[in-house]
Scaffold this active site. Structure first.
Site, PDB file in Angstrom:
ATOM      1  N   ARG A  85      12.611   6.962  -6.203  1.00 41.40           N
ATOM      2  CA  ARG A  85      13.259   6.094  -5.225  1.00 41.40           C
ATOM      3  C   ARG A  85      12.232   5.043  -4.844  1.00 41.40           C
ATOM      4  NH1 ARG A  85      13.108   4.284  -0.594  1.00 41.40           N
ATOM      5  NH2 ARG A  85      11.485   5.653   0.197  1.00 41.40           N
TER       6      ARG A  85
ATOM      7  N   LYS B 114       4.721   4.266   0.992  1.00 40.72           N
ATOM      8  CA  LYS B 114       4.528   5.314   2.002  1.00 40.72           C
ATOM      9  C   LYS B 114       3.178   5.228   2.694  1.00 40.72           C
ATOM     10  CE  LYS B 114       8.416   7.556   1.677  1.00 40.72           C
ATOM     11  NZ  LYS B 114       9.455   6.588   1.826  1.00 40.72           N
TER      12      LYS B 114
END
Length: 64
Positions: free
Chosen positions: A47, A13
């Site tokens: 995830r 991210k």
């Protein structure tokens, strides 16, 4: 505290890039660190993009 499972989706991210200054293709170490911290704090699901590497980390944590 609410009785629901917790899911973390921090793999590669942008916050990792902001904190480390590395491009997305070099974020595996920080992604694994995020998973480690989350699992140690009780996160139920993660995830990830790098499944094999993350699986090794989680197995090591669970064995400790």
């Amino acid at each position: 505290a609410l009785g629901y499972p917790v899911l973390l989706g921090a793999s590669r991210k942008s916050f990792i890039g902001h904190l480390t200054g590395v491009p997305v293709e070099e974020r595996l170490p920080a992604s694994l660190a995020s998973v480690t911290m989350a699992v140690l704090q009780g996160t139920d699901l993660v995830r990830v993009h790098d499944v094999a590497e993350t699986k090794q980390v989680i197995r090591l944590i669970e064995a400790a």
